[in-house]
Design a protein around this motif. Structure first.
Motif, PDB file in Angstrom:
ATOM      1  N   GLY A   1      -4.187  10.376  -3.924  1.00 22.62           N
ATOM      2  CA  GLY A   1      -4.150  10.301  -5.424  1.00 22.62           C
ATOM      3  C   GLY A   1      -3.922   8.715  -5.644  1.00 22.62           C
ATOM      4  N   ASN A   2      -4.205   7.687  -4.651  1.00 26.60           N
ATOM      5  CA  ASN A   2      -4.397   6.504  -5.015  1.00 26.60           C
ATOM      6  C   ASN A   2      -5.610   6.269  -6.220  1.00 26.60           C
ATOM      7  OD1 ASN A   2      -2.274   5.616  -3.497  1.00 26.60           O
ATOM      8  ND2 ASN A   2      -3.826   4.956  -1.904  1.00 26.60           N
ATOM      9  N   GLY A   3      -5.273   5.058  -7.082  1.00 26.78           N
ATOM     10  CA  GLY A   3      -6.366   4.980  -7.980  1.00 26.78           C
ATOM     11  C   GLY A   3      -5.889   3.750  -8.884  1.00 26.78           C
TER      12      GLY A   3
ATOM     13  N   LEU B   1      -2.366   2.987  -9.631  1.00 30.46           N
ATOM     14  CA  LEU B   1      -1.920   4.386  -9.820  1.00 30.46           C
ATOM     15  C   LEU B   1      -1.700   5.051  -8.730  1.00 30.46           C
ATOM     16  CD1 LEU B   1      -4.623   4.973 -12.451  1.00 30.46           C
ATOM     17  CD2 LEU B   1      -2.528   4.129 -12.951  1.00 30.46           C
ATOM     18  N   GLN B   2      -0.601   5.968  -8.965  1.00 30.87           N
ATOM     19  CA  GLN B   2      -0.446   7.287  -7.734  1.00 30.87           C
ATOM     20  C   GLN B   2      -0.236   8.499  -8.460  1.00 30.87           C
ATOM     21  OE1 GLN B   2      -0.919   8.687  -4.959  1.00 30.87           O
ATOM     22  NE2 GLN B   2       0.420   7.411  -3.625  1.00 30.87           N
ATOM     23  N   ALA B   3      -1.565   9.276  -8.160  1.00 31.52           N
ATOM     24  CA  ALA B   3      -1.307  10.635  -9.133  1.00 31.52           C
ATOM     25  C   ALA B   3      -1.530  10.309 -10.641  1.00 31.52           C
ATOM     26  CB  ALA B   3      -0.213  11.445  -8.627  1.00 31.52           C
ATOM     27  N   GLY B   4      -2.141   9.292 -10.865  1.00 29.62           N
ATOM     28  CA  GLY B   4      -2.564   9.088 -12.286  1.00 29.62           C
ATOM     29  C   GLY B   4      -1.316   8.211 -12.896  1.00 29.62           C
ATOM     30  N   THR B   5      -0.168   7.924 -12.324  1.00 33.27           N
ATOM     31  CA  THR B   5       0.688   7.247 -13.119  1.00 33.27           C
ATOM     32  C   THR B   5       0.807   5.878 -12.488  1.00 33.27           C
ATOM     33  OG1 THR B   5       1.911   9.507 -13.319  1.00 33.27           O
ATOM     34  CG2 THR B   5       3.375   7.422 -13.602  1.00 33.27           C
TER      35      THR B   5
ATOM     36  N   ARG C   1       0.874  -1.408   0.010  1.00 33.06           N
ATOM     37  CA  ARG C   1      -0.207  -0.027  -0.013  1.00 33.06           C
ATOM     38  C   ARG C   1       0.841   1.209   0.144  1.00 33.06           C
ATOM     39  NH1 ARG C   1      -2.014  -3.614   3.745  1.00 33.06           N
ATOM     40  NH2 ARG C   1      -4.010  -4.448   3.422  1.00 33.06           N
ATOM     41  N   PRO C   2       0.550   2.336  -0.815  1.00 33.24           N
ATOM     42  CA  PRO C   2       1.611   3.169  -0.796  1.00 33.24           C
ATOM     43  C   PRO C   2       1.391   4.028   0.639  1.00 33.24           C
ATOM     44  CG  PRO C   2       0.072   3.287  -2.852  1.00 33.24           C
ATOM     45  CD  PRO C   2      -0.428   2.238  -1.894  1.00 33.24           C
TER      46      PRO C   2
END
Length: 243
Positions: free
Chosen positions: A106-108, A143-147, A100-101
């Motif tokens: 920003g998780n996705g 994803l994190q911040a869309g990346t 988990r980040p």
């Protein structure tokens, strides 16, 4: 920039024999170093080709590589635009064997497969099933911040009827029968990303990944097999106790 200057730059490794990969390497270095700032428009393909001493088609191929990596944005009849490079991130490995980040903002995820039947030799063996046995498969790009930072694929003999995002990503053992797992084992390795993984993770050729294979058990019976492929160029991993 003259062709001669491009060829002798000391800060950009030029190991590929393919001109478009060499052009991509120089532009990538300029983006990552900040010499090309986020939001900046690149010269047109013909102009850029003249500066680098290559054909416009070579420039177009290089830009496609950089677009796959999330470093530039291209559009018809518009100049390519530099994007913000993906930031480094920290991910915690918890005692349940899941990642988990550290920063939850920003998780996705992007779903790739949502529970349809499939098979996988390593998963079938880990789950102690007959060769070519059908399994339920869920797969998502995290994803994190869309990346993208990881590709996660879950195999289980049981149907995965639940379609909620939480069941498919980050914590795939919180729904249905999988929530009753009481133990797990994990194995780790590092390797180059495959072509398919590079495409889903938007990473460049030669990017290394961490591959983590987790087998979940319920009363000593294997009930799930989770393959997590993590971008080694972006992610640092730390261990953390259960929360």
């Amino acid at each position: 920039m003259s062709r001669e200057l491009w060829q002798v730059r000391q800060d950009v490794p030029m190991t590929s024999p393919h001109p478009h990969e060499q052009v991509a390497a120089e532009l990538r270095a300029d983006i990552l170093s900040g010499r090309l700032a986020p939001g900046e428009s690149l010269p047109g393909q013909r102009e850029l080709g003249e500066k680098l001493g290559v054909a416009p088609n070579t420039v177009a191929q290089a830009l496609r590589l950089l677009e796959e990596e999330g470093l530039v944005e291209t559009a018809p009849r518009r100049r390519s635009r530099v994007l913000q490079p993906a930031a480094a991130m920290e991910v915690w490995l918890h005692e349940d064997g899941l990642f988990r980040p550290a920063d939850s903002d920003g998780n996705g995820h992007t779903d790739v497969r949502r529970g349809e039947p499939g098979t996988d030799a390593a998963a079938v063996e880990a789950l102690d099933r007959a060769p070519n046995a059908a399994l339920s498969v869920r797969q998502a790009v995290l994803l994190q911040a869309g990346t993208p930072w990881a590709l996660q694929t879950l195999f289980t003999p049981d149907p995965l009827a639940d379609t909620s995002a939480e069941a498919a990503t980050i914590a795939p053992f919180t729904m249905g029968s999988l929530r009753h797992e009481d133990s797990h084992t994990s194995s780790w390795s590092a390797r180059p990303a495959t072509t398919g993984e590079r495409s889903l993770l938007r990473s460049r050729t030669g990017t290394a990944v961490f591959e983590v294979r987790r087998i979940g058990y319920t009363t000593n019976r294997p009930t799930s097999y989770l393959l997590t492929v993590i971008r080694a160029d972006r992610v640092s991993i730390r261990s953390k106790g259960a929360t």
